[in-house]
Design a protein around this motif. Sequence first.
Motif: not given
Length: 246
Positions: A54-66
């Motif tokens: 929810a706080v990630i601005k990039e489009k690939r949110k799930k990849a960044v979170q993982q």
Amino acid sequence: MLPKNAILDGTLRYKGEQLTRSRQKRLRGKEISLIPQSVNALDPLMKSGKQVQAVIKEKRKKAVQQDIFQKVGLSPEAGERYPFELSGGMARRVLVTTAMVSGAELVIADEPTPGLDQKAVHETIDYLKQLAIGGKGIMFITHDIDTALQVADEIVVFYAGQTVEIANVEDFSGKGDKLRHPYTKALWNALPQNEFKPLSGSQPFLGEVMNGCVFQKRCPVAMELCTYKQPDLQEASGGAVRCFDA
Ligand code: SF4
């Protein structure tokens, strides 16, 4: 964030400009991020991975979170769990990752280490160091001066709601002779690895009216002046101190 009956007073400045309510609203969660004291700050009804996304601005949110979960030793499955399914240490790491991915320039870590075992304390400190190395400003609020000394460049010591000293980390050495305020010296010498010497007395009660220095009742070098006049914070040898005896 405070209840309506809270009393707010004073002035906050950020990057040299006053941090007004509207500016706070604009920057909060974006340029300024908070790692809260309690893991209860996590939403109990949302999976931990989603909360970080929810706080990630990039489009690939799930990849960044993982990716960030992997960096702090959380498995991909941890992202599919609700906060109550995580251990205290895992929940703490989830909170830290929200600050890591937020892109904030200033991270306020409000007592992030109490209740953690030594391994988890070291891990949390390492994440904060990673943020600092990445160019973030870190304000680390703690009662654990020993841990603060492992990460800080500069230590601001509070007593009874006042800044009593601003010192560099190097000043905390030996018998504390480079420290400027009697309270800071007492804190340093109370550590088990130093003199393990307790300071008698306790802090003034909230709302207690004190005419002079707030530390006078416990101060070993108090003088008459301290009983009726409040010292100002003054610059002193690369830091600052609020004491007539410094
Ligand atoms: S101002 Fe006086 S009472 Fe306060 S810390 Fe200094 S010497 Fe002690």
